[in-house]
Motif scaffolding. Structure first.
Motif, PDB file in Angstrom:
ATOM      1  N   TRP A  79     -17.438  10.312  -2.673  1.00 46.84           N
ATOM      2  CA  TRP A  79     -17.348   8.858  -2.791  1.00 46.84           C
ATOM      3  C   TRP A  79     -16.118   8.414  -2.028  1.00 46.84           C
ATOM      4  O   TRP A  79     -15.140   9.149  -1.903  1.00 46.84           O
ATOM      5  N   MET A  80     -16.152   7.166  -1.561  1.00 48.29           N
ATOM      6  CA  MET A  80     -15.010   6.648  -0.807  1.00 48.29           C
ATOM      7  C   MET A  80     -14.872   5.155  -1.058  1.00 48.29           C
ATOM      8  O   MET A  80     -15.871   4.444  -1.134  1.00 48.29           O
ATOM      9  N   ALA A  81     -13.643   4.699  -1.178  1.00 45.11           N
ATOM     10  CA  ALA A  81     -13.386   3.261  -1.291  1.00 45.11           C
ATOM     11  C   ALA A  81     -13.426   2.679   0.115  1.00 45.11           C
ATOM     12  O   ALA A  81     -12.652   3.092   0.975  1.00 45.11           O
ATOM     13  N   PRO A  82     -14.333   1.734   0.380  1.00 39.06           N
ATOM     14  CA  PRO A  82     -14.407   1.166   1.728  1.00 39.06           C
ATOM     15  C   PRO A  82     -13.242   0.221   1.995  1.00 39.06           C
ATOM     16  O   PRO A  82     -12.627  -0.304   1.076  1.00 39.06           O
ATOM     17  N   ARG A  83     -12.976   0.007   3.261  1.00 41.08           N
ATOM     18  CA  ARG A  83     -11.923  -0.913   3.678  1.00 41.08           C
ATOM     19  C   ARG A  83     -12.544  -2.253   4.053  1.00 41.08           C
ATOM     20  O   ARG A  83     -13.706  -2.328   4.435  1.00 41.08           O
ATOM     21  N   THR A  84     -11.757  -3.311   3.953  1.00 40.16           N
ATOM     22  CA  THR A  84     -12.272  -4.663   4.225  1.00 40.16           C
ATOM     23  C   THR A  84     -12.782  -4.808   5.647  1.00 40.16           C
ATOM     24  O   THR A  84     -13.734  -5.538   5.882  1.00 40.16           O
ATOM     25  N   GLN A  85     -12.154  -4.124   6.608  1.00 43.43           N
ATOM     26  CA  GLN A  85     -12.593  -4.287   7.989  1.00 43.43           C
ATOM     27  C   GLN A  85     -13.815  -3.434   8.332  1.00 43.43           C
ATOM     28  O   GLN A  85     -14.345  -3.542   9.426  1.00 43.43           O
ATOM     29  N   GLY A  86     -14.305  -2.603   7.435  1.00 46.02           N
ATOM     30  CA  GLY A  86     -15.516  -1.828   7.671  1.00 46.02           C
ATOM     31  C   GLY A  86     -16.746  -2.621   7.266  1.00 46.02           C
ATOM     32  O   GLY A  86     -16.665  -3.621   6.550  1.00 46.02           O
ATOM     33  N   LEU A  87     -17.893  -2.156   7.698  1.00 47.07           N
ATOM     34  CA  LEU A  87     -19.139  -2.846   7.349  1.00 47.07           C
ATOM     35  C   LEU A  87     -19.452  -2.787   5.858  1.00 47.07           C
ATOM     36  O   LEU A  87     -20.162  -3.634   5.344  1.00 47.07           O
ATOM     37  N   PHE A  88     -18.927  -1.791   5.151  1.00 50.25           N
ATOM     38  CA  PHE A  88     -19.224  -1.636   3.736  1.00 50.25           C
ATOM     39  C   PHE A  88     -18.251  -2.376   2.830  1.00 50.25           C
ATOM     40  O   PHE A  88     -18.445  -2.431   1.623  1.00 50.25           O
ATOM     41  N   GLY A  89     -17.187  -2.929   3.373  1.00 46.63           N
ATOM     42  CA  GLY A  89     -16.181  -3.619   2.564  1.00 46.63           C
ATOM     43  C   GLY A  89     -16.741  -4.783   1.771  1.00 46.63           C
ATOM     44  O   GLY A  89     -16.287  -5.076   0.667  1.00 46.63           O
ATOM     45  N   SER A  90     -17.751  -5.438   2.305  1.00 44.60           N
ATOM     46  CA  SER A  90     -18.341  -6.588   1.610  1.00 44.60           C
ATOM     47  C   SER A  90     -19.256  -6.179   0.465  1.00 44.60           C
ATOM     48  O   SER A  90     -19.679  -7.027  -0.322  1.00 44.60           O
ATOM     49  N   LEU A  91     -19.540  -4.897   0.324  1.00 41.52           N
ATOM     50  CA  LEU A  91     -20.443  -4.428  -0.736  1.00 41.52           C
ATOM     51  C   LEU A  91     -19.739  -4.201  -2.071  1.00 41.52           C
ATOM     52  O   LEU A  91     -20.397  -3.949  -3.071  1.00 41.52           O
ATOM     53  N   VAL A  92     -18.414  -4.272  -2.072  1.00 38.73           N
ATOM     54  CA  VAL A  92     -17.658  -4.044  -3.307  1.00 38.73           C
ATOM     55  C   VAL A  92     -16.782  -5.252  -3.610  1.00 38.73           C
ATOM     56  O   VAL A  92     -16.503  -6.067  -2.741  1.00 38.73           O
ATOM     57  N   ASP A  93     -16.358  -5.363  -4.863  1.00 37.06           N
ATOM     58  CA  ASP A  93     -15.501  -6.484  -5.270  1.00 37.06           C
ATOM     59  C   ASP A  93     -14.076  -6.359  -4.745  1.00 37.06           C
ATOM     60  O   ASP A  93     -13.417  -7.360  -4.495  1.00 37.06           O
ATOM     61  N   SER A  94     -13.590  -5.128  -4.632  1.00 33.39           N
ATOM     62  CA  SER A  94     -12.192  -4.947  -4.222  1.00 33.39           C
ATOM     63  C   SER A  94     -12.088  -3.818  -3.202  1.00 33.39           C
ATOM     64  O   SER A  94     -11.836  -2.676  -3.556  1.00 33.39           O
ATOM     65  N   ALA A  95     -12.276  -4.160  -1.933  1.00 34.71           N
ATOM     66  CA  ALA A  95     -12.143  -3.182  -0.850  1.00 34.71           C
ATOM     67  C   ALA A  95     -10.671  -2.956  -0.548  1.00 34.71           C
ATOM     68  O   ALA A  95      -9.810  -3.762  -0.904  1.00 34.71           O
ATOM     69  N   LEU A  96     -10.383  -1.851   0.109  1.00 33.32           N
ATOM     70  CA  LEU A  96      -9.013  -1.529   0.486  1.00 33.32           C
ATOM     71  C   LEU A  96      -8.627  -2.249   1.773  1.00 33.32           C
ATOM     72  O   LEU A  96      -9.497  -2.555   2.574  1.00 33.32           O
ATOM     73  N   PRO A  97      -7.374  -2.529   1.973  1.00 37.28           N
ATOM     74  CA  PRO A  97      -6.235  -2.223   1.112  1.00 37.28           C
ATOM     75  C   PRO A  97      -6.216  -3.123  -0.125  1.00 37.28           C
ATOM     76  O   PRO A  97      -6.605  -4.286  -0.064  1.00 37.28           O
ATOM     77  N   LEU A  98      -5.769  -2.558  -1.209  1.00 33.14           N
ATOM     78  CA  LEU A  98      -5.784  -3.233  -2.498  1.00 33.14           C
ATOM     79  C   LEU A  98      -4.346  -3.398  -2.989  1.00 33.14           C
ATOM     80  O   LEU A  98      -3.630  -2.416  -3.172  1.00 33.14           O
ATOM     81  N   ASP A  99      -3.905  -4.641  -3.173  1.00 32.71           N
ATOM     82  CA  ASP A  99      -2.549  -4.893  -3.662  1.00 32.71           C
ATOM     83  C   ASP A  99      -2.486  -4.641  -5.161  1.00 32.71           C
ATOM     84  O   ASP A  99      -3.371  -5.059  -5.917  1.00 32.71           O
ATOM     85  N   ILE A 100      -1.426  -3.947  -5.580  1.00 36.95           N
ATOM     86  CA  ILE A 100      -1.227  -3.589  -6.986  1.00 36.95           C
ATOM     87  C   ILE A 100       0.149  -4.063  -7.402  1.00 36.95           C
ATOM     88  O   ILE A 100       1.157  -3.692  -6.786  1.00 36.95           O
ATOM     89  N   GLN A 101       0.205  -4.877  -8.450  1.00 34.14           N
ATOM     90  CA  GLN A 101       1.476  -5.366  -8.977  1.00 34.14           C
ATOM     91  C   GLN A 101       1.805  -4.567 -10.234  1.00 34.14           C
ATOM     92  O   GLN A 101       1.089  -4.655 -11.232  1.00 34.14           O
ATOM     93  N   LEU A 102       2.881  -3.771 -10.182  1.00 37.00           N
ATOM     94  CA  LEU A 102       3.314  -2.983 -11.333  1.00 37.00           C
ATOM     95  C   LEU A 102       4.472  -3.686 -12.022  1.00 37.00           C
ATOM     96  O   LEU A 102       5.444  -4.061 -11.377  1.00 37.00           O
ATOM     97  N   GLY A 103       4.335  -3.858 -13.333  1.00 36.39           N
ATOM     98  CA  GLY A 103       5.398  -4.468 -14.121  1.00 36.39           C
ATOM     99  C   GLY A 103       6.157  -3.414 -14.906  1.00 36.39           C
ATOM    100  O   GLY A 103       5.678  -2.303 -15.112  1.00 36.39           O
ATOM    101  N   ALA A 104       7.338  -3.773 -15.374  1.00 38.98           N
ATOM    102  CA  ALA A 104       8.166  -2.850 -16.146  1.00 38.98           C
ATOM    103  C   ALA A 104       7.539  -2.590 -17.509  1.00 38.98           C
ATOM    104  O   ALA A 104       7.042  -3.508 -18.159  1.00 38.98           O
ATOM    105  N   GLY A 105       7.529  -1.321 -17.920  1.00 36.08           N
ATOM    106  CA  GLY A 105       7.069  -0.948 -19.244  1.00 36.08           C
ATOM    107  C   GLY A 105       5.560  -1.019 -19.444  1.00 36.08           C
ATOM    108  O   GLY A 105       5.098  -1.023 -20.582  1.00 36.08           O
TER     109      GLY A 105
END
Length: 171
Positions: A79-105
């Motif tokens: 399995w592979m997470a598709p990237r937004t610039q690939g043809l498969f990026g539109s097939l998923v809700d959150s294609a890569l690159p995916l921004d992640i906000q980490l909070g303390a604790g």
């Protein structure tokens, strides 16, 4: 059609402000998957989670998931997470690159959408891959002599040009 292989580990790469902090696109971090998946969201599909990893314990901040592949026990990508610039990026809700906000604790669980990996469609996922087109070179040896009027043999000097015939006699 997806493979029936069981997912065993993932390879990930994260960046922060353009710098690799976890793995890289050429050397991702391997993280084992928990062998006990479950349908935790009630959609009829098992959800897999990565095992605890000290390398994934990051300081609070914004990160970008750049690379994510799922592998079987033999190390093959299934399995592979598709990237937004690939043809498969539109097939998923959150294609890569995916921004992640980490909070303390907080323990941040990030859901990553993946698609079945089809080696024949490798370039459609949006990653940089190298397509190797194999060409068979025919090795041949040409040896020639010529004879003068007296029957004496001499090495011939000649040139050979090779080309691919297109079917058109004019070319």
């Amino acid at each position: 059609e997806c493979s029936d292989d069981l997912p065993v580990f993932v390879e990930v790469a994260l960046s922060q402000e353009g710098n690799w902090v976890i793995g890289s696109d050429t050397n991702p971090l391997r993280v084992d998957l928990n062998p006990s998946p479950g349908d935790f969201d009630g959609d009829g599909v098992d959800n897999y989670f990565t095992e605890e990893s000290a390398q994934l314990e990051l300081v609070p901040g914004t990160y970008r998931l750049e690379y994510f592949t799922v592998h079987n026990a033999d190390g093959d990508v299934i399995w592979m997470a598709p990237r937004t610039q690939g043809l498969f990026g539109s097939l998923v809700d959150s294609a890569l690159p995916l921004d992640i906000q980490l909070g303390a604790g907080t323990k941040k669980y990030v859901s990553v959408d993946v698609l079945c990996y089809e080696d024949r469609m490798v370039n459609q996922y949006g990653y940089l891959f190298f397509d190797i087109v194999q060409n068979e070179a025919v090795e041949f040896c040409v040896f020639g002599n010529f004879c003068d009027e007296t029957g004496r043999h001499f090495p011939a000097s000649f040139r050979v040009d090779a080309w691919t015939y297109s079917g058109n006699e004019a070319e």
